[in-house]
Scaffold this motif. Structure first.
Motif, PDB file in Angstrom:
ATOM      1  N   LEU B 140       0.830  -1.193   0.000  1.00 14.88           N
ATOM      2  CA  LEU B 140       0.000   0.000   0.000  1.00 14.88           C
ATOM      3  C   LEU B 140       0.876   1.260   0.000  1.00 14.88           C
ATOM      4  O   LEU B 140       1.977   1.250   0.520  1.00 14.88           O
ATOM      5  CB  LEU B 140      -0.897  -0.027   1.242  1.00 14.88           C
ATOM      6  CG  LEU B 140      -2.143   0.844   1.196  1.00 14.88           C
ATOM      7  CD1 LEU B 140      -3.029   0.471   0.033  1.00 14.88           C
ATOM      8  CD2 LEU B 140      -2.911   0.703   2.490  1.00 14.88           C
ATOM      9  N   TYR B 141       0.333   2.321  -0.585  1.00 14.57           N
ATOM     10  CA  TYR B 141       1.007   3.625  -0.691  1.00 14.57           C
ATOM     11  C   TYR B 141       2.223   3.577  -1.616  1.00 14.57           C
ATOM     12  O   TYR B 141       3.197   4.294  -1.405  1.00 14.57           O
ATOM     13  CB  TYR B 141       1.407   4.181   0.688  1.00 14.57           C
ATOM     14  CG  TYR B 141       0.258   4.138   1.658  1.00 14.57           C
ATOM     15  CD1 TYR B 141      -0.980   4.695   1.300  1.00 14.57           C
ATOM     16  CD2 TYR B 141       0.375   3.531   2.899  1.00 14.57           C
ATOM     17  CE1 TYR B 141      -2.055   4.628   2.162  1.00 14.57           C
ATOM     18  CE2 TYR B 141      -0.704   3.468   3.769  1.00 14.57           C
ATOM     19  CZ  TYR B 141      -1.913   4.014   3.391  1.00 14.57           C
ATOM     20  OH  TYR B 141      -2.972   3.942   4.246  1.00 14.57           O
ATOM     21  N   THR B 142       2.202   2.688  -2.614  1.00 17.87           N
ATOM     22  CA  THR B 142       3.253   2.669  -3.628  1.00 17.87           C
ATOM     23  C   THR B 142       2.600   2.827  -4.996  1.00 17.87           C
ATOM     24  O   THR B 142       1.378   2.802  -5.109  1.00 17.87           O
ATOM     25  CB  THR B 142       4.015   1.328  -3.617  1.00 17.87           C
ATOM     26  OG1 THR B 142       3.088   0.297  -3.967  1.00 17.87           O
ATOM     27  CG2 THR B 142       4.626   1.035  -2.271  1.00 17.87           C
ATOM     28  N   GLU B 143       3.432   2.954  -6.017  1.00 22.53           N
ATOM     29  CA  GLU B 143       2.891   3.033  -7.365  1.00 22.53           C
ATOM     30  C   GLU B 143       2.161   1.747  -7.734  1.00 22.53           C
ATOM     31  O   GLU B 143       1.201   1.769  -8.504  1.00 22.53           O
ATOM     32  CB  GLU B 143       4.011   3.313  -8.380  1.00 22.53           C
ATOM     33  CG  GLU B 143       4.460   4.750  -8.364  1.00 22.53           C
ATOM     34  CD  GLU B 143       5.360   5.100  -9.535  1.00 22.53           C
ATOM     35  OE1 GLU B 143       5.355   4.380 -10.544  1.00 22.53           O
ATOM     36  OE2 GLU B 143       6.080   6.116  -9.424  1.00 22.53           O
ATOM     37  N   THR B 144       2.629   0.623  -7.175  1.00 15.64           N
ATOM     38  CA  THR B 144       1.965  -0.651  -7.460  1.00 15.64           C
ATOM     39  C   THR B 144       0.514  -0.630  -6.992  1.00 15.64           C
ATOM     40  O   THR B 144      -0.399  -0.986  -7.736  1.00 15.64           O
ATOM     41  CB  THR B 144       2.703  -1.805  -6.756  1.00 15.64           C
ATOM     42  OG1 THR B 144       4.090  -1.657  -7.014  1.00 15.64           O
ATOM     43  CG2 THR B 144       2.211  -3.148  -7.224  1.00 15.64           C
TER      44      THR B 144
END
Lengths: 259, 277
Positions: B140-144
């Motif tokens: 969570l909270y990534t570009e992924t």
């Protein structure tokens, strides 16, 4: 045969990806503990009770409901006559007028909210409520123009001409011939535009005040920092509302089809 | 006479749009090209484009929109083809199942992914629980996580744009290719994909501009290091109270939305001409 099995697998995986997360959220909303877990531990409706009694959600619900209804109604009042004129008459600059009515789709709704906050709301006495209603009207107008336009494209204007030539004045003729024939199109347009406004997050990002915020904005401000099943329960309630409105709109259209 | 009616019927809408949409938006645009003395100046933009924080966000926005569009297209073609070949009853179910997420608030759909991907979310709890990993993964909270959210958000638009086009493709073409010795997957790519280009363009435009301007998904599934244009406007305006920068980014966002719309419409127009020629 082999290929179609491959297609079946891809299709099933895609649908799991699309719908699965929502089902899991439904599961977590019934959890009896504050931890978000799946399969849910125990069963309780406490998070639903909390979601329904949270003051910020209650206020947000009322705000979202009323501004979406006002916005969609206003968009229909402005959009239907215009769509009628654009379908019936030929006049110079028609393409330009049509393009202008669809132009709000070119402005990201986040930016629309930003522009309204900066240049419009100060002029109308700073009313956040009115700003939201105007924002939703703007989002709905292109949609109403399109759907009413496509409903009218199947309408035979000679029916209206007949009523007119038999002496019915223009406005009653419109309500007696045009409206009944495009009614189901208008109803589904209204319902879809309403759902769209009610669920919209972007307009409310800039147009909100502590006392007046839309339900999605209220939900977002609750999520920041913590996550408990209250938000899942509220989401499930919103999904239920969407299902209800979708079925309603299908039922209304179904009646029309059977005739 | 007719002209007057048309004018009377369109006028209220036009006046409303001018007062509530065109004028406020135009004012934002104009404010960004005048300096304090009232002279036209693009210094604001020059300064903005020198900030790496901004250019990174811009390229990230475009990159994520491009990846989302590509994934939706690659998955959307086979899935919509399969849907178009279903029986009427199943097809309408499949279409309602695709429409339903579309009618659910973007915020609800982003929350689903927080529940699933968070440090204390369903997936991490499961993986830690069965002992596959020791510490929860940071998805969570990534570009992924943003990409996952975007793809789920916009896939239905691609599917719905494609199903109609797929219905008009003749299955015999595909069979002919296979009879002539083309392997099934290759036949699919060589026959179905070119014939569904018009749907891909419509869907692509909706997905690309949608991803580029979405707010709920990047703000809930992205982090402070993965700002995109929409979350950047929000930060400038609501956190930094830097209205000038917020306006500049807003205008950049309008510019790219219009640009993408024009580009896709141009491509569609060119293809139409070639097909009718």
């Amino acid at each position: 045969m082999k290929k179609s099995r491959l297609l079946l697998v891809i299709t099933i995986l895609t649908y799991i990806f699309l719908v699965g997360p929502m089902l899991i959220m439904v599961g977590t909303s019934f959890s009896s503990t504050a931890a978000v877990s799946f399969p849910p531990t125990g069963f309780s409706l406490q998070w639903y009770e909390k979601a329904l009694t949270l003051p910020s959600f209650q206020r947000g619900f009322v705000t979202s409901l009323s501004v979406s209804l006002i916005g969609t109604t206003l968009a229909m009042l402005l959009g239907i006559p215009a769509a009628y004129a654009l379908n019936k008459y030929r006049f110079r600059g028609k393409a330009l007028v049509n393009g202008f009515f669809l132009s709000p789709t070119l402005i990201p709704s986040l930016v629309l909210g930003f522009a309204l906050l900066r240049s419009f709301i100060p002029r109308i006495g700073g009313s956040v409520y009115l700003g939201l209603a105007v924002g939703y009207t703007l989002i709905a107008i292109p949609y109403i123009i399109r759907t009413t336009g496509s409903a009218l494209s199947n309408f035979d204007f000679s029916i209206e001409e007949a009523a007119r030539s038999l002496g019915t004045p223009a406005i009653p003729a419109f309500f007696l011939t045009v409206i009944p024939n495009i009614r189901s199109g208008l109803i589904s347009a209204f319902i879809l535009a309403f759902i769209n406004s009610f669920n919209d997050v972007s307009i409310g990002v800039f147009i909100s005040s502590p006392g007046t915020m839309t339900l999605p904005t209220a939900m977002q401000s609750l999520i920041i920092g913590r996550l408990d099943p209250t938000i899942a329960a509220a989401s499930v309630l919103l999904m239920l509302m969407t299902i209800l409105l979708m079925t309603l709109s299908e039922k209304l259209l179904g009646i029309k089809l059977k005739r | 006479m007719r002209k007057r009616w048309a004018l009377v019927l369109c006028a209220p809408g036009i006046v409303f749009l001018i007062l509530c949409c065109a004028w406020p938006v135009l004012r934002i645009v104009l404010q960004t090209v005048y300096d304090d003395t009232g002279a036209v100046s693009f210094a604001g933009y020059a300064a903005l484009f020198r900030k790496s924080f901004f250019t990174n966000s811009l390229t990230r926005t475009l990159r994520l929109a491009a990846i989302t569009t590509a994934v939706c297209a690659v998955v959307g073609v086979p899935v919509s083809y399969y849907i178009s070949r279903m029986s009427e009853k199943r097809k309408s179910l499949a279409i309602s199942l695709a429409t339903f997420p579309l009618l659910t608030s973007a915020i609800v759909r982003s929350i689903c992914w927080i529940v699933l991907l968070g440090k204390k979310g369903v997936i991490n709890n499961l993986l830690v629980g069965i002992g596959l990993i020791d510490r929860p993964l940071s998805i969570l909270y990534t570009e992924t996580s943003m990409l996952i959210g975007y793809i789920q958000l916009f896939m239905p638009l691609m599917l719905l744009s494609l199903v109609g086009v797929m219905e008009s493709i003749d299955d015999e073409l595909l069979q002919a290719a296979q009879t002539l010795g083309c392997p099934p997957v290759l036949a699919f790519i060589k026959v179905v994909v070119p014939l569904s280009v018009s749907g891909l363009i419509t869907g692509g435009m909706l997905v690309f501009t949608g991803t580029m301007t979405a707010y709920a998904t990047p703000s809930l599934l992205g982090g402070t290091k993965t700002k995109v244009l929409s979350t950047l406007i929000d930060q400038y305006a609501n956190i930094n109270s830097d209205w000038v920068s917020a306006s500049l980014v807003a205008v950049v966002m309008i510019f790219f939305t219009v640009l993408i719309n024009v580009l896709f419409t141009q491509i569609a127009g060119r293809l139409n001409r070639r097909q009718s020629a």
